[in-house]
Motif scaffolding. Structure first.
Motif, PDB file in Angstrom:
ATOM      1  N   ASP A 195     135.147  42.230  96.451  1.00 54.02           N
ATOM      2  CA  ASP A 195     135.669  41.298  95.451  1.00 54.02           C
ATOM      3  C   ASP A 195     134.540  40.373  95.021  1.00 54.02           C
ATOM      4  O   ASP A 195     134.089  39.538  95.797  1.00 54.02           O
ATOM      5  CB  ASP A 195     136.819  40.480  96.043  1.00 54.02           C
ATOM      6  CG  ASP A 195     137.367  39.435  95.079  1.00 54.02           C
ATOM      7  OD1 ASP A 195     136.952  39.421  93.898  1.00 54.02           O
ATOM      8  OD2 ASP A 195     138.207  38.636  95.506  1.00 54.02           O
ATOM      9  N   CYS A 196     134.074  40.546  93.794  1.00 56.59           N
ATOM     10  CA  CYS A 196     132.980  39.713  93.277  1.00 56.59           C
ATOM     11  C   CYS A 196     133.472  38.786  92.168  1.00 56.59           C
ATOM     12  O   CYS A 196     132.671  38.274  91.384  1.00 56.59           O
ATOM     13  CB  CYS A 196     131.830  40.578  92.780  1.00 56.59           C
ATOM     14  SG  CYS A 196     132.258  41.606  91.369  1.00 56.59           S
ATOM     15  N   SER A 197     134.776  38.561  92.099  1.00 59.08           N
ATOM     16  CA  SER A 197     135.347  37.779  90.997  1.00 59.08           C
ATOM     17  C   SER A 197     134.746  36.376  90.886  1.00 59.08           C
ATOM     18  O   SER A 197     134.604  35.858  89.779  1.00 59.08           O
ATOM     19  CB  SER A 197     136.868  37.700  91.122  1.00 59.08           C
ATOM     20  OG  SER A 197     137.243  37.125  92.358  1.00 59.08           O
ATOM     21  N   ALA A 198     134.348  35.769  91.988  1.00 57.93           N
ATOM     22  CA  ALA A 198     133.782  34.414  91.947  1.00 57.93           C
ATOM     23  C   ALA A 198     132.406  34.375  91.285  1.00 57.93           C
ATOM     24  O   ALA A 198     131.982  33.321  90.803  1.00 57.93           O
ATOM     25  CB  ALA A 198     133.700  33.841  93.360  1.00 57.93           C
ATOM     26  N   VAL A 199     131.715  35.509  91.223  1.00 59.62           N
ATOM     27  CA  VAL A 199     130.361  35.552  90.651  1.00 59.62           C
ATOM     28  C   VAL A 199     130.230  36.613  89.565  1.00 59.62           C
ATOM     29  O   VAL A 199     129.119  36.945  89.146  1.00 59.62           O
ATOM     30  CB  VAL A 199     129.295  35.789  91.751  1.00 59.62           C
ATOM     31  CG1 VAL A 199     129.252  34.622  92.722  1.00 59.62           C
ATOM     32  CG2 VAL A 199     129.556  37.102  92.493  1.00 59.62           C
ATOM     33  N   TRP A 259     127.848  37.601  97.284  1.00 60.40           N
ATOM     34  CA  TRP A 259     129.310  37.637  97.389  1.00 60.40           C
ATOM     35  C   TRP A 259     129.718  38.466  98.593  1.00 60.40           C
ATOM     36  O   TRP A 259     128.972  39.204  99.147  1.00 60.40           O
ATOM     37  CB  TRP A 259     129.957  38.178  96.113  1.00 60.40           C
ATOM     38  CG  TRP A 259     129.787  39.634  95.868  1.00 60.40           C
ATOM     39  CD1 TRP A 259     130.692  40.624  96.165  1.00 60.40           C
ATOM     40  CD2 TRP A 259     128.657  40.299  95.291  1.00 60.40           C
ATOM     41  NE1 TRP A 259     130.185  41.847  95.789  1.00 60.40           N
ATOM     42  CE2 TRP A 259     128.931  41.672  95.255  1.00 60.40           C
ATOM     43  CE3 TRP A 259     127.416  39.873  94.809  1.00 60.40           C
ATOM     44  CZ2 TRP A 259     128.037  42.616  94.766  1.00 60.40           C
ATOM     45  CZ3 TRP A 259     126.531  40.800  94.315  1.00 60.40           C
ATOM     46  CH2 TRP A 259     126.840  42.157  94.305  1.00 60.40           C
TER      47      TRP A 259
END
Length: 139
Positions: free
Chosen positions: A105-109, A139
């Motif tokens: 999950d790389c949604s924050a970056v 991430w």
């Protein structure tokens, strides 16, 4: 000694090359593939820039159609953690799939992974992408 002695037999099968029991093969050229793995799945980057995965579905060898569509062409590199994969596409965008707590999950970056990434490094549970300016996205 057969008619193919000293020739490059690229793409030929053993049978088509006329090799028989007792013949000597000096060298065999195989396509260069990049293979990486999670604990339960594999991903291979083909010479055509496509990623092929297999393995246990919970090990992320079976990927969603939307991710698979992004991995059909123009992939430059594929990387793994214990339960996730990441791929760099031409232009430096990154495609990620797998266990959220292991880098899937790389949604924050995500905005920082849209372009310009040149390589990725990994640990057991995280990825670090290096961009063209030398910056690091984790991430």
């Amino acid at each position: 000694n057969h008619g193919n002695a000293g020739q490059l037999l690229d793409g030929m099968t053993v049978t088509n090359a006329g090799l028989r029991s007792g013949d000597c093969i000096t060298a065999v050229k195989l396509a260069s593939l990049h293979v990486c793995a999670t604990e339960q799945a594999f991903a291979v980057l083909t010479n055509q820039g496509k990623v092929v995965t297999w393995g246990h579905c919970q090990g992320f060898g079976d990927i969603s159609p939307s991710v698979r569509d992004q991995l059909c062409a123009d992939v430059l590199g594929v990387y793994s953690t214990s339960h996730a994969f990441a791929a760099i596409k031409a232009g430096g965008s990154v495609v990620v799939w797998g266990g959220p707590s292991a880098g899937g999950d790389c949604s924050a970056v995500q905005d920082q992974l849209a372009a310009g990434i040149v390589t990725i490094h990994s640990t057991k549970y995280a990825f670090a992408a290096i961009n063209a300016e030398g910056g690091v996205v984790v991430w």
